[in-house]
Enzyme design. Structure first.
Site, PDB file in Angstrom:
ATOM      1  N   SER A  87       0.852  -1.173   0.000  1.00 34.85           N
ATOM      2  CA  SER A  87       0.000   0.000   0.000  1.00 34.85           C
ATOM      3  C   SER A  87       0.892   1.229   0.000  1.00 34.85           C
ATOM      4  O   SER A  87       2.107   1.127   0.038  1.00 34.85           O
ATOM      5  CB  SER A  87      -0.876   0.012   1.248  1.00 34.85           C
ATOM      6  OG  SER A  87      -0.091   0.366   2.367  1.00 34.85           O
ATOM      7  N   LYS A  88       0.261   2.378  -0.034  1.00 29.27           N
ATOM      8  CA  LYS A  88       1.049   3.609  -0.056  1.00 29.27           C
ATOM      9  C   LYS A  88       1.900   3.749   1.197  1.00 29.27           C
ATOM     10  O   LYS A  88       2.884   4.465   1.195  1.00 29.27           O
ATOM     11  CB  LYS A  88       0.124   4.811  -0.195  1.00 29.27           C
ATOM     12  CG  LYS A  88      -0.332   4.992  -1.627  1.00 29.27           C
ATOM     13  CD  LYS A  88      -1.205   6.203  -1.800  1.00 29.27           C
ATOM     14  CE  LYS A  88      -1.779   6.221  -3.208  1.00 29.27           C
ATOM     15  NZ  LYS A  88      -2.846   7.185  -3.365  1.00 29.27           N
TER      16      LYS A  88
END
Length: 473
Positions: free
Chosen positions: A245-246
């Site tokens: 994920s980010k």
RNA sequence: GAUCCCUUCGUCUAGCGGUUAGGACGACGCCCUUUCACGGCGUAAACACGGGUUCGAUUCCCGUAGGGAUCGCCA
């Protein structure tokens, strides 16, 4: 006649809805290496059929990312959106041959169908309600979609170059939409048509596409086209094992560039993430091209580990050409200082580079280490360095050092070495007792390259002035 | 829920029926040393679990558990 080797054509086909993230970068790398290994072609196709989410900025970012990584593609970039007419043509060919049919089910109707299937705990898929229905049943004011008439019996087998032989019952497949009610092609159709038209021989992509491959297989099949070889490579996970994920690694490659990583280091790291060649760890790109193959690719997802990337980056930093490092580091130094280093500072940075790069893992650290070469007097002294400087003993030693150094006529690392060691002996002071305050005075920090190199690079006047600054405070 | 895939040190991996289960990163210790690094040496650290098959399973098969992917008129 020498027969030409089987041509290999691979492609990287990102959708331009964001930057080139790390997983995409690895997919691109594997495709690139595979084609280069076989002396084949590596094509680039931008899958921009989602007009809502595709942006020019994303296209630029992806191209820039590939460029930075050194993954050059062959031929012109193919933009999928420009090929819609061709895709539709194939859908209609399928329709004409009876291998596809019109489906008049509304979006709401389908949603309801899925809801019910879910509630009843049944598999969620299109039930084929228009598969065999007569065209005369068609509601007059509904624009239909075109669906593939996929086989319902038997099974589909894909001999995947990474996943092995994977079999799925055709009863698990449903009739996917080929052409939307507005006549635009879906992704499933577009990829197949484009891969076929582009002559792709090996589809190397993330294993999130594995199940898609079974459905796509039947488009090839019903069109009578050769099916390319598939290689579905495992996804990359974050350090915690969850999907990237980010928060962790799902950054664009330019973020890695900005964190001070070298493209060759990232290439080496990405290569080793999910691929192995015995015990080899340091694999420069030339070697990778020679060694790369698909059966070296593992079958399980791997986690992204910054510590290992850093280690590799340190290695490639030490290997890197000094002049190249200077040009990469100077802009960072300028950013930290708020002004551009002058030619003298640039020259000092170049001279100091061999000692500097030994001590850094990223370009950011390298810039940090090089800062003292560009900073102007009076030097800012950090806390640890202050402690070293703020004693009568240190001042006395600096005083001795100052006069000793002042008389040095040949200002080179070698003769400075001689002078200071001689002083250490004559005064009966351990060499470290001299070197540390000296370093603090010259650098303003407690760590630096070897002290003689620092003196030599800084030059006689600057060195003496920096020492004097500290004696007189 | 259905289908498919995966499971060796904390992490990346080697292994492709018989190994003291190897390497690398990280961690720790020692050496080198003017600091910090680099380098060198060393230590701890793994076959998810349960059944088979076999003279013999980390390796082959089947379950279980855990993880992942996919099930759109998104790509």
């Amino acid at each position: 006649m020498p027969q030409s080797p089987a041509p290999v054509v691979t492609r990287f086909a990102p959708s331009p809805t964001g930057f080139l993230h790390i997983g995409g970068a690895r997919t691109a790398l594997f495709n690139w290496l595979f084609s280069r290994h076989h002396g084949g072609q590596f094509l680039l196709r931008i899958e921009d059929t989602d007009k809502e989410r595709s942006t020019q900025a994303a296209i630029d970012a992806i191209i820039a990312g590939l460029d930075w990584l050194g993954l050059d593609h062959d031929g012109e970039i193919v933009f999928q959106s420009r090929r819609a007419a061709r895709h539709a043509e194939v859908a209609h060919a399928l329709l004409a041959a009876g291998n596809a049919y019109r489906c008049y089910a509304s979006v709401e109707e389908l949603a309801e169908m899925r809801e019910r299937a879910k509630a009843e705990g049944k598999p969620i898929r299109y039930d084929g309600r228009w598969r065999d229905r007569d065209a005369s049943d068609a509601p007059p004011d509904v624009a239909p979609v075109i669906r593939l008439r996929a086989p319902q019996d038997g099974e589909t087998v894909i001999d995947d170059l990474v996943q092995g032989t994977v079999t799925i019952a055709n009863s698990q497949l449903d009739d996917m939409v080929l052409l939307r009610s507005d006549g635009s092609p879906t992704y499933m159709l577009s990829v197949v048509v484009d891969d076929h038209d582009m002559g792709i021989t090996h589809v190397i992509r993330g294993d999130d596409h594995l199940t898609n491959a079974f459905r796509q297989f039947h488009i090839y099949d019903l069109m009578g086209w050769d099916v390319p070889r598939f290689a579905h490579i495992p996804l990359i996970h974050g350090p915690d094992g969850a999907k990237l994920s980010k928060r962790h690694g799902a950054l664009g490659v330019e973020a890695y560039r900005d964190m001070g990583y070298l493209p060759e280091a990232l290439r080496n790291y990405l290569l080793r993430l999910g691929w192995g060649h015995g015990d080899d760890e340091i694999i420069p790109t030339e070697q990778a091209i020679e060694w790369f193959d698909l059966d070296g690719v593992g079958r399980s997802a791997s986690r992204f580990d910054f510590a290992k990337l850093e280690n590799l980056n340190g290695h490639y930093l030490r290997q890197a050409d000094d002049q190249r490092l200077v040009s990469l580091v100077l802009p960072i130094v300028a950013g930290k200082l708020g002004r551009t280093p002058d030619a003298d500072a640039a020259q000092r940075t170049l001279l100091a580079m061999p000692g500097l790069k030994e001590r850094a893992k990223t370009l950011l650290e390298l810039a940090e280490g090089a800062l003292f070469l560009t900073e102007e007097r009076p030097l800012a002294v950090d806390e640890k360095a202050k402690v070293l400087l703020d004693t009568p003993e240190a001042r006395e030693i600096l005083g001795h050092a100052y006069s000793g150094l002042k008389s040095v006529s040949d200002w080179t690392a070698e003769s400075l070495d001689l002078t200071l060691r001689n002083m250490s002996e004559v005064e009966g002071i351990k060499f470290g007792k001299i070197a540390q305050p000296l370093r603090a005075a010259l650098v303003g920090r407690t760590t630096s390259p070897g002290i003689f190199d620092v003196l030599a690079v800084l030059g006689r006047d600057e060195s003496l002035a920096r020492i004097a600054d500290q004696i007189n405070t």
